[in-house]
Design a protein around this motif. Sequence first.
Motif, short mmCIF file in Angstrom:
data_model
loop_
_atom_site.label_atom_id
_atom_site.label_comp_id
_atom_site.label_asym_id
_atom_site.label_seq_id
_atom_site.Cartn_x
_atom_site.Cartn_y
_atom_site.Cartn_z
N TRP A 68 33.26 39.13 35.79
CA TRP A 68 31.82 39.19 35.58
C TRP A 68 31.18 40.34 36.36
N ASN A 69 31.51 40.45 37.66
CA ASN A 69 30.86 41.50 38.46
C ASN A 69 31.79 42.13 39.50
N HIS A 70 33.08 42.17 39.18
CA HIS A 70 34.06 42.99 39.91
C HIS A 70 34.31 42.54 41.35
N PRO A 71 34.52 41.26 41.62
CA PRO A 71 34.88 40.85 42.98
C PRO A 71 36.38 40.99 43.22
N ASP A 72 36.78 40.98 44.46
CA ASP A 72 38.18 40.85 44.82
C ASP A 72 38.55 39.38 44.60
N LEU A 73 39.41 39.13 43.63
CA LEU A 73 39.71 37.74 43.25
C LEU A 73 40.42 36.97 44.35
N ARG A 74 40.95 37.66 45.33
CA ARG A 74 41.63 36.97 46.43
C ARG A 74 40.65 36.29 47.37
N THR A 75 39.37 36.60 47.22
CA THR A 75 38.38 36.15 48.21
C THR A 75 37.46 35.05 47.70
N ILE A 76 37.59 34.62 46.44
CA ILE A 76 36.56 33.74 45.87
C ILE A 76 37.07 32.37 45.44
N GLY A 77 38.35 32.09 45.64
CA GLY A 77 38.87 30.76 45.33
C GLY A 77 39.03 30.52 43.84
N ALA A 78 39.69 29.42 43.51
CA ALA A 78 40.01 29.13 42.11
C ALA A 78 38.76 28.94 41.27
N ASP A 79 37.77 28.22 41.79
CA ASP A 79 36.55 28.00 41.01
C ASP A 79 35.81 29.31 40.77
N GLY A 80 35.81 30.18 41.74
CA GLY A 80 35.16 31.47 41.57
C GLY A 80 35.85 32.32 40.52
N VAL A 81 37.16 32.34 40.55
CA VAL A 81 37.91 33.09 39.54
C VAL A 81 37.63 32.54 38.15
N GLY A 108 43.16 45.66 41.04
CA GLY A 108 44.53 45.20 40.82
C GLY A 108 44.93 44.09 41.78
N ALA A 109 43.93 43.41 42.38
CA ALA A 109 44.18 42.47 43.47
C ALA A 109 44.22 41.02 42.98
N THR A 110 45.30 40.33 43.29
CA THR A 110 45.42 38.90 43.00
C THR A 110 46.21 38.23 44.13
N ASN A 111 46.14 36.91 44.13
CA ASN A 111 47.05 36.11 44.95
C ASN A 111 47.48 34.92 44.09
N GLY A 112 48.23 34.00 44.68
CA GLY A 112 48.72 32.88 43.90
C GLY A 112 47.62 32.04 43.30
N THR A 113 46.56 31.80 44.05
CA THR A 113 45.43 31.01 43.56
C THR A 113 44.78 31.69 42.36
N ALA A 114 44.56 32.99 42.46
CA ALA A 114 43.94 33.73 41.36
C ALA A 114 44.83 33.74 40.13
N VAL A 198 51.08 36.16 33.37
CA VAL A 198 52.13 37.13 33.70
C VAL A 198 51.51 38.50 33.89
N LYS A 199 51.97 39.25 34.90
CA LYS A 199 51.50 40.60 35.15
C LYS A 199 52.33 41.60 34.37
N TYR A 200 51.66 42.51 33.71
CA TYR A 200 52.33 43.56 32.96
C TYR A 200 51.89 44.92 33.49
N TYR A 201 52.86 45.76 33.83
CA TYR A 201 52.59 47.11 34.29
C TYR A 201 52.90 48.15 33.21
N SER A 202 53.74 47.78 32.26
CA SER A 202 54.11 48.61 31.13
C SER A 202 54.81 47.71 30.14
N SER A 203 55.25 48.28 29.01
CA SER A 203 55.91 47.44 28.02
C SER A 203 57.28 46.95 28.49
#
Length: 206
Positions: A68-81, A108-114, A198-203
């Motif tokens: 929605w507005n470009h946060p670092d998903l590692r910082t906002i918890g599951a509900d925020g994501v 490009g930032a994630t963690n397990g929760t995100a 799943v994360k994809y960096y290329s085909s």
Amino acid sequence: MGSTAPSRSASRSRSTTGRDPHTEKLLDVLKARDAKATFFMLGSLVGGRPDTVKRMVDEGHEVANHTWNHPDLRTIGADGVTSQLSRTQDAIEAASGVEPQLMRPPYGATNGTAVDAIAAQGLSIIMWDVDTEDWKNRSASETTSRALASAHPGAIILFHDIHPSTVDAAPGIIDALHSQGYTLVTVSNLLGDPEPGVKYYSSSNP
């Protein structure tokens, strides 16, 4: 969305604000060259450019979720994501009639929760393996050099069309890739059937 004659193919992965005046110019460039791209959009700005979003879809491009507005998903918890993604899904679907299947995490930032929250939304995570660093260099020539030096079959190439220099570089990059035998396709076309979470960096590099 299909692509023919792909002896080599690459996907142009782009971020857009949804309000940038250069996006329409870029769409003209893509249309003239029969090249396709995936536009990762911020939900908060989709409503300001619904005609542009609809045009993307109508002309065979893919529109995807960039939160929605470009946060670092590692910082906002599951509900925020979940909120960031679901609000953006709704905005894009309202503008285009299409529900995105892909997302790109800010920075490009994630963690397990995100990742778990993204998977629960049914979205695949798109990264990249060619970074033009156009956001930093703001130079059409340097963006062109970086894109062409690192392009390879199956690449996901990252651009940001909020920068005029990136849009200025686009015709030359596309023409050069076409001359080398590449077909530019959407990320979903490149990957075939990407899996949620799943994360994809290329085909070839999920």
